[in-house]
Motif scaffolding. Structure first.
Motif, PDB file in Angstrom:
ATOM      1  N   SER A   1    -111.800  25.500  90.395  1.00  0.00           N
ATOM      2  CA  SER A   1    -110.736  26.151  90.830  1.00  0.00           C
ATOM      3  C   SER A   1    -111.000  26.775  92.234  1.00  0.00           C
ATOM      4  O   SER A   1    -111.815  26.874  92.603  1.00  0.00           O
ATOM      5  N   ASP A   2    -110.137  26.846  93.033  1.00  0.00           N
ATOM      6  CA  ASP A   2    -110.167  27.557  94.338  1.00  0.00           C
ATOM      7  C   ASP A   2    -110.908  29.062  94.059  1.00  0.00           C
ATOM      8  O   ASP A   2    -111.792  29.627  94.943  1.00  0.00           O
ATOM      9  N   ASP A   3    -110.610  29.741  92.885  1.00  0.00           N
ATOM     10  CA  ASP A   3    -111.123  31.151  92.661  1.00  0.00           C
ATOM     11  C   ASP A   3    -112.751  30.847  92.345  1.00  0.00           C
ATOM     12  O   ASP A   3    -113.470  31.794  92.509  1.00  0.00           O
ATOM     13  N   ALA A   4    -113.180  29.983  91.423  1.00  0.00           N
ATOM     14  CA  ALA A   4    -114.398  29.730  91.109  1.00  0.00           C
ATOM     15  C   ALA A   4    -114.973  28.296  91.492  1.00  0.00           C
ATOM     16  O   ALA A   4    -115.413  27.440  90.622  1.00  0.00           O
ATOM     17  N   PRO A   5    -115.031  27.916  92.923  1.00  0.00           N
ATOM     18  CA  PRO A   5    -115.382  26.713  93.308  1.00  0.00           C
ATOM     19  C   PRO A   5    -116.967  26.377  92.947  1.00  0.00           C
ATOM     20  O   PRO A   5    -117.679  27.038  93.022  1.00  0.00           O
ATOM     21  N   SER A   6    -116.993  25.203  92.911  1.00  0.00           N
ATOM     22  CA  SER A   6    -118.569  24.716  92.826  1.00  0.00           C
ATOM     23  C   SER A   6    -118.859  23.418  93.829  1.00  0.00           C
ATOM     24  O   SER A   6    -117.653  22.592  93.634  1.00  0.00           O
ATOM     25  N   TYR A   7    -119.876  23.608  94.455  1.00  0.00           N
ATOM     26  CA  TYR A   7    -119.857  22.476  95.411  1.00  0.00           C
ATOM     27  C   TYR A   7    -121.033  21.477  94.954  1.00  0.00           C
ATOM     28  O   TYR A   7    -122.027  21.930  94.490  1.00  0.00           O
ATOM     29  N   ARG A   8    -120.802  20.181  95.330  1.00  0.00           N
ATOM     30  CA  ARG A   8    -122.086  19.082  95.025  1.00  0.00           C
ATOM     31  C   ARG A   8    -121.951  18.246  96.219  1.00  0.00           C
ATOM     32  O   ARG A   8    -121.108  18.156  96.717  1.00  0.00           O
ATOM     33  N   TRP A   9    -123.194  17.630  96.150  1.00  0.00           N
ATOM     34  CA  TRP A   9    -123.350  16.464  96.926  1.00  0.00           C
ATOM     35  C   TRP A   9    -122.592  15.315  96.449  1.00  0.00           C
ATOM     36  O   TRP A   9    -122.876  14.840  95.390  1.00  0.00           O
ATOM     37  N   LEU A  10    -121.914  14.472  97.482  1.00  0.00           N
ATOM     38  CA  LEU A  10    -121.454  13.226  97.042  1.00  0.00           C
ATOM     39  C   LEU A  10    -122.323  12.257  97.747  1.00  0.00           C
ATOM     40  O   LEU A  10    -122.869  12.159  98.927  1.00  0.00           O
ATOM     41  N   THR A  11    -122.896  11.240  96.862  1.00  0.00           N
ATOM     42  CA  THR A  11    -123.875  10.077  97.365  1.00  0.00           C
ATOM     43  C   THR A  11    -123.301   8.868  97.176  1.00  0.00           C
ATOM     44  O   THR A  11    -121.945   8.712  96.690  1.00  0.00           O
ATOM     45  N   ASP A  12    -123.944   7.824  97.161  1.00  0.00           N
ATOM     46  CA  ASP A  12    -123.586   6.461  97.047  1.00  0.00           C
ATOM     47  C   ASP A  12    -123.021   6.243  95.386  1.00  0.00           C
ATOM     48  O   ASP A  12    -122.259   5.216  95.464  1.00  0.00           O
TER      49      ASP A  12
END
Ligand SMILES: Cc1ncc(COP(=O)(O)O)c(C=O)c1O
Ligand SMILES: Cc1ncc(COP(=O)(O)O)c(C=O)c1O
Lengths: 456, 485, 456, 485
Positions: free
Chosen positions: D300-311
């Motif tokens: 969610s926007d409140d508790a976002p988590s980010y990750r790498w997008l790869t092939d």
């Protein structure tokens, strides 16, 4: 050999030139019994990498708490550019601009600094800096005694609302000069110096009087009335001010009818980091009339052989390297680099920027007072007005509260009980533009928590 | 062009302050500033460009050989700057509680211990903010010592004629009368004359050793005897400590109190005139009077804890000399320097500083310059006198100094000490290479030729700097100390 | 207006000069329907103070773990002076030295860089930089194809021991050039490329061959034998090396009988921070014979009108701004500032300093291997020799172990299973001179702990 | 003097490496280096002094007005440097696990979103390391797009004759043939000619708008129509985005793919030639081909988590173009710049850049210079042609450029674009003040006078720089690319 460039071959060639066979021979004039043995308290060398690792660890030990302490040192935003430029080798690793032609950078900068500080204080001239605000105050007192030739008393009035460390430094520094420092009582209700308290001195021969704005409690003094009173006694007025505050508060040069004669204070708020207490710098401004009594360096604008403008040390006959025992002060090395940073800082703030910054400090302080006084038993210690510091009375001993706040990573202020026995339960709190609403909320919650813990 | 001349009213090109003015209506009119200060209104870029370009008009250690005698312009390690600007160090409030200060205090404590060791003294206070304030602290302690003994007759401080101006100025600030002690033609103090000057009025003597003549005072032990015999104390001006660092300890020479210039011996930057740091060190007798604050250590070596010692711990202290603890950031740099130098490096400083000075002295002598003390070993610095050149060609010490600037070399200290006419006091420091010194020697040889063949040209120097020689008389007569719109 | 200096009055005067009545009028050639509305994804401006606060908070989120990851980016000590000098405005805010007379600082520095890199690689010449090691490898392959005129196959041998991301970048960049990239199998026992694996290609038309030292596993390849084999096939040899390692390992120019033809790699280990992957820089050296096929800028030493030495861009006819579609590469902006830092770094290390640093990396790696392999089930994955990286086989899945190590603030290495399906239990660990014995001990204790947790 | 010429064998004046050599006896001889590299052996001070002094031989934004056309030499905020060098950012390993990367990834994700907004595109990949690599990524995506549709006939990329050299060079690297499109005398593309050049062989067109002629391509919608009608795609070279930032979005003009030069439009420093960053942005059709890695957001926007997008996430990607994610440190600076500019500031960039260019153009015209496109509005930059001066006085565009250096002003871009003879491409940027531009205008007027009265002098310029004009022919003929002892 860290920092020493000599190769074996260099050393051999140099020894040959000199005509000795070893470096040791160069010390042959020193009586052998004076030669030192091995150093025992200096450990083996660390590489820069190992040193930095140690220092990072030690720095981390002290880092991280929210700081609401002021009391003479203030946390302000410092633009990244300020020290990037100030630490350029050409500024940082030059010395006093004795060779004017090869030091026009530093010289022009100090001339600009003098100009900025003079306008900020609304005074005629500024010197190039003294060590810090406290020692600067002592120099101002010594200067007032020299400058006020008509006064014979060597008596200086110093309100009890002046920073206690400044007062003790003043005592320590002028101790041998046969000057009488007289403390003026302060009003417990307003936390300021009232004209009433000066009554006993009216009509006396007073050499000078110190007026602080804001004073140590963060309270605003009635500087106009105090200045006029002092001038009526033919005393010189020394305005002791926070330069940041002068962006919004009336400056010493405009106090009362005639304005202060000397303005002094610590330049730290203007772009200098808190750094455990220094290097800061003492600024000093005065009226043209008494400039020849000023301590410290002065830079003047002049012209070169071709008539081109240039800058040089001037009125050096006031200084120790020319006048020796007759100098206005023994100061030599001053606080040049801090002044360099401040000059850049002021140029990046401008009059409006500085006023907005000072204004934000004021507003944030008001906001914190509102928050904290909503806690039961927490009250403003004094009536009247503040700039960015405020004395709050707590329903517990300040020292105990501060200790518990620190455990919660909030450095809650300065325990006024350390300097004023009547204020054991009072803490001096500072809020600058660096604090956000959520920081204030953190303080409030922590304080409420601590008071509950202490008072049940 | 001045920054003020680039100012335009209403320029607000900055991300550096709150965008909006605050509401100050809560404050009575009487407190409020009526007229804005005339600070410059420039953009960030203008400010950076202006001050970057100003910096380029300076000579500095980072850009030139800078053999300014008595100032020890040695390399200032950038690592010390990096350490001093670590956030935890840079942002620490001076009044932060000890719970949040152990990292900082441990560095200060260790610095105190190292300084005690290299000086051979018993106690150190780091607080003085420059050499002159160190002198003040030292002489104030001498005063306090005599006062505590009710020895009120001690009204005089002796100062050799070669002394730095801060010495007599300091003695006066401490309420003493100054008496000058003559110096012999070999640079040593005239001990016979000294003996006639001392007595029950003698509070002490201030000495620099090696002296400002660039020679080691060989009779120091005898002098100490003379002073101590009459009940006086010896003050050591540590400005020249670089010469003997790791070789001789002032405490062993009989000094009772001293300051160090960390901005010289401990390689902290000079900053265009400061800040420095001037810690004081004392022997047993003056321990009770050290200025506050000092860092104390408690607990075991494994789990030490550090705390401030104040007038509660040192009731007879001469007091505090600044609002907090002095130039902490400079002290951190000095600590870092000491740590990177280490024991071995500390021993080498005096050796290589001395090697460099003796090498330059010999080469300049060969090049035709006259040493002020040709029969003496140079210490970390030495003096040449240009009296002959002044007489022969009308080219004086100042002319040669200015001409050096055209060779992209900073001038040495000129006309100090006062007792050597037309002098250059030259201090290469240990961090300069032989090549740098050879360049200087070659420049001096070349200037000597120029003086012979074209004295006028030399007298007009410099020609390559942002300005030519400046009108100092006009500067003093038509005082212009601040820009006015 | 952050960064924009215009006052109201400036704007009015300028508009008058131009002869329009508003800034808007200056956009009157743009079809109105193309005019953008308000930006919706760009928030309101933050002051530098607020921005720094956000960035400090975000930086702190990622900070603090002990890092043993290498795999193409290496943590080394960087002397404080390096970036202090490199970020001086005159270096940092200049552009490509098109105006040679006003860019002698950058030009001479690059000439010195080229000289240093050439001697470090034992090659004749170096260019002024490419983007990074991976794209640099692609440029080297393209260059080899151009330079090896006798070869018609456009076939390049690339061992499987070359960094997997370098290989995929190579594929992506040369994709349209009709070049055949052939993977050479690696030996599972030694983790290196054996001559045996090349057998099938002996006698074929090979355009070029890539040889990595150390290879991706940190293993040392038999570069002499591989180079000689490739040269025997008339292939050009591209040495792909870690420049730090070249202080102690034999450099490409000295491999085998004739030496490599091109040396390429990433300059990051030489004074450039890890910084999440860049900016680093690709270095490229070659023999004089093929310098005209080099991509990127070259600085040459020449003289000015007075015969005084000076430095200038040279052989520009290889470059896009002159040759356009016939250029050796499309590169324009390169990685100048990183090169500036590296040049200062190398000058502050010298040959012995760099060798000592590289040697310390090697020693520390050996020490960690010893420690970790004392844990049951932890073993070196390969025989042979390493520089400062080593593949260790674990008694558990590498991904699981690394995740648990990270929870303990140890970044334990690179999971080789991500790139090599046979190495699911193998982790690639790197130790540089920055690690102390106690760091290694922390790793060992954490690993033992994790393995106990995972394997019971 | 070169650093090598200051080197002395055995000089080890450093605290920067382990003092002792390591034991390498565990390594077989065959691997070990036999001969030391001839790196310089100097002290820390020598290195600092040398490189500090070298820096002083450069012009730069921080020291001079630097109106290099097409390069957007605007103020580079020092705050961006401060943020990018925070330890947690500077020391983050590119392969650190996502658990230790959320701070960094959140910045990159937000930058992607902001760039999408200002470009009017659907997807962004930050990875290209400069404009040219962005072009490569973009054209490679065009190629991938046609290939995925088995549209193999598309072998040509169209490029206007005024285009930057990287455009044709890139097209060739991507395997295309380049066809030049003529430009009209008013600076716009010749659309009629364009129509005759397009067809089923057309893979796409690469355009800069505003073009390198310093004018806005008014027929851009028609051009987009023409290209799209034949099945081609439009590439936008974002080098000139500064002109229209906040005013026009390339996506709205019909472009399918573009790069930005963050070292221009987003104020990251040029570093003496780099590094830069050249993110690519694409419309719907090219989303599947974006180069990796990209940052994705989950939760969610409140508790976002980010990750790498790869092939794995973008299987049709054209792949990775560097070992990691490109010039992350530059991307951080650009993010910081965007954050400090904010929405309001972003809208202002194009406005004030355009105001400045039009002002300078008008004033230079008044001063007697000829504008290349006098009937057009200037955009953020404009061209003057010195053909007349070349003919009348024999003083050409290069001579005037060199003479500007003597006025302490950096020269504009010269002889680009190639289709305007004897041209200066002048780009003041929005961060320069009126005073700075007035100074430049006055200098140009003065040089024009000099050309009339003393052409020889102008042809010999510059006179005030560390060197005079250099012998480029000798540089190329007698190649000296590396110092030899
Ligand atoms: C011999 C001597 N004593 C004392 C001082 C005074 O030191 P400071 O300038 O640090 O106050 C100096 C410095 O210039 C000096 O050279
Ligand atoms: C119009 C134009 N296109 C492309 C480029 C190439 O960008 P970069 O130098 O970042 O590779 C430039 C930069 O010089 C340019 O001016």
């Amino acid at each position: 050999m860290p920092f020493i460039p000599h190769t074996e071959q260099d050393v051999q060639e140099m020894l040959e030139t000199i005509g000795v066979s070893s470096i040791e021979d160069l010390f042959d004039e020193i009586p052998p019994q004076l030669r030192a043995g091995e150093l025992t308290q200096v450990p083996e060398a660390l590489s820069e990498m190992d040193m930095m690792r140690r220092m990072r660890e030690r720095a981390a030990q002290d880092d991280g708490a929210l700081c609401f302490i002021g009391a003479g040192a203030y946390e302000h935003h410092i633009p990244a550019a300020v020290w990037d430029v100030a630490t350029r080798g050409e500024f940082m690793t030059a010395y006093t601009p004795y060779q004017a032609e090869a030091s026009q950078g530093t010289l022009q900068l100090i001339y600009e600094y003098q100009s900025m500080m003079a306008t900020l204080m609304a005074m005629d001239v500024s010197n190039a800096s003294l060590y810090d605000g406290a020692s600067g105050l002592a120099e101002a007192v010594l200067m007032a005694v020299r400058a006020n030739r008509k006064s014979k008393s060597r008596k200086i009035l110093v309100p009890g609302t002046v920073h206690p460390s400044y007062r003790s430094a003043l005592e320590a520094i002028v101790e041998a000069q046969n000057i009488e420092i007289v403390e003026v009582e302060w009003d417990q209700q307003s936390g300021t110096t009232l004209l009433d308290a000066l009554g006993p001195f009216t009509g006396e021969d007073i050499t000078g009087m110190v007026i602080a704005q804001p004073n140590f409690f963060g309270q605003l003094e009635d500087v106009n009335a105090l200045t006029d009173w002092a001038h009526a006694q033919k005393a010189l007025v020394i305005g002791l001010v926070n330069p940041m505050a002068m962006a919004v508060l009336e400056a010493p040069g405009n106090w009362g009818e005639k304005g202060a004669d000397i303005a002094v204070g610590d330049g730290q708020p203007l772009g200098v980091p808190m750094a455990s207490g220094g290097p800061y710098y003492g600024f000093m401004c005065c009226t043209s009339a008494i400039v020849r009594q000023m301590p410290g360096r002065l830079i003047g604008r002049t012209v070169d052989l071709d008539g081109k403008p240039g800058y040089a040390l001037t009125l050096q006959a006031r200084e120790q390297h020319i006048r020796r025992s007759k100098a206005t002060s023994n100061i030599c090395t001053n606080q040049g680099l801090a002044v360099t940073a401040s000059t850049i800082y002021m140029s990046m703030q401008g009059p409006d920027g500085l006023a907005n910054t000072a204004g934000a400090c004021y507003q944030n302080t008001q906001a914190l007072v509102e928050k904290l006084t909503s806690i039961e038993g927490v009250e403003k210690a004094f009536s009247g007005h503040n700039f960015h510091e405020v004395a709050l009375t707590l329903p517990a001993k300040a020292s105990a509260v501060l200790e518990k706040l620190a455990e919660r990573e909030v450095l809650g202020g300065f325990d006024l009980g350390l300097s004023y026995s009547s204020l054991e339960n009072t803490v001096l709190v500072c809020v600058t533009e660096t604090k956000t609403d959520s920081d204030l909320e953190v303080y409030k919650l922590a304080l409420a928590d601590v008071l509950t813990e202490l008072n049940g | 062009m001045l920054i003020f001349e680039q100012s335009r009213s209403g320029r607000k090109a900055t991300a550096q302050s709150p965008a909006a003015a605050a509401d100050l209506s809560g404050l009575p009119e009487a407190f409020i500033r009526k007229e804005k200060p005339a600070l410059p209104e420039v953009s960030e870029l203008q400010a950076i460009r202006h001050y970057t370009n100003l910096s380029r008009k300076n000579f500095s250690i980072d850009t030139q050989f800078y053999p300014l005698g008595s100032c020890t312009m040695k390399y200032n390690p950038r690592g010390a700057l990096a350490a001093a600007t670590l956030p935890g160090i840079l942002n620490r409030h001076p009044l932060a509680p000890e719970s949040h200060s152990q990292g900082f205090l441990s560095c200060m404590y260790e610095l105190q211990e190292m300084l005690k060791d290299v000086t051979g003294m018993k106690g150190v206070s780091l607080t003085p903010m420059a050499g002159a304030q160190g002198e003040f602290a030292g002489v104030a302690m001498i005063r306090a010592y005599h006062q505590a003994r009710n020895d009120d007759a001690r009204t005089e401080i002796l100062v050799p004629s070669a002394a730095h101006g801060t010495n007599p100025a300091t003695a006066v600030m401490c309420g003493f009368k100054v008496r000058e002690v003559p110096v012999n033609s070999d640079g040593d103090v005239d001990v016979d004359a000294l003996k006639t000057l001392v007595g029950p009025q003698t509070a002490g003597i201030m000495m620099t050793n090696p002296s400002t003549c660039g020679v080691f005072e060989r009779q120091i032990e005898e002098i100490a005897q003379v002073i101590h015999d009459v009940g006086g104390l010896l003050y050591y001006d540590g400005a020249n400590l670089n010469a003997i660092l790791g070789k001789v300890k002032p405490g062993d020479m009989g000094f009772d109190v001293m300051h160090m210039n960390l901005h010289k011996t401990f390689a902290t930057p000079h900053g265009g005139g400061g800040p420095g740091a001037g810690p004081v060190a004392v022997g047993e007798r003056l321990l009770p009077y050290l200025p506050t604050p000092i860092v104390g250590k408690e607990g075991s070596d494994d789990a030490p804890s550090y705390r401030w010692l104040t007038d509660k711990d040192i009731p007879e202290t001469i007091g505090n000399l600044s609002a907090f603890m002095g130039n902490a950031g400079i002290l951190i740099r000095a600590y870092v320097y000491a740590v990177m130098l280490g024991k071995g490096g500390m021993h080498r400083v005096g050796e290589y500083a001395t090697l460099n000075a003796n090498y330059m002295a010999k080469q300049l002598e060969k090049a035709g310059f006259q040493l002020a003390y040709p029969d003496r070993r140079a210490t970390h610095e030495f003096i040449i006198t240009l009296s002959k050149q002044t007489k022969d060609y009308g080219v004086n010490a100042m002319d040669v100094a200015k001409r050096l600037l055209d060779y992209n070399l900073h001038a040495p200290t000129t006309y100090f000490p006062l007792l050597v006419p037309e002098c250059h006091l030259i201090e290469p420091t240990e961090t300069e290479s032989k090549e740098a010194m050879d360049e200087y020697i070659a420049a001096m040889a070349s200037i000597l030729k120029e003086a012979e063949t074209d004295a006028d040209m030399v007298r007009g120097a410099p020609y390559t700097q942002p300005v030519k020689r400046l009108d100092d008389v006009k500067a003093a007569r038509e005082l212009d100390l601040a820009w006015k719109a």
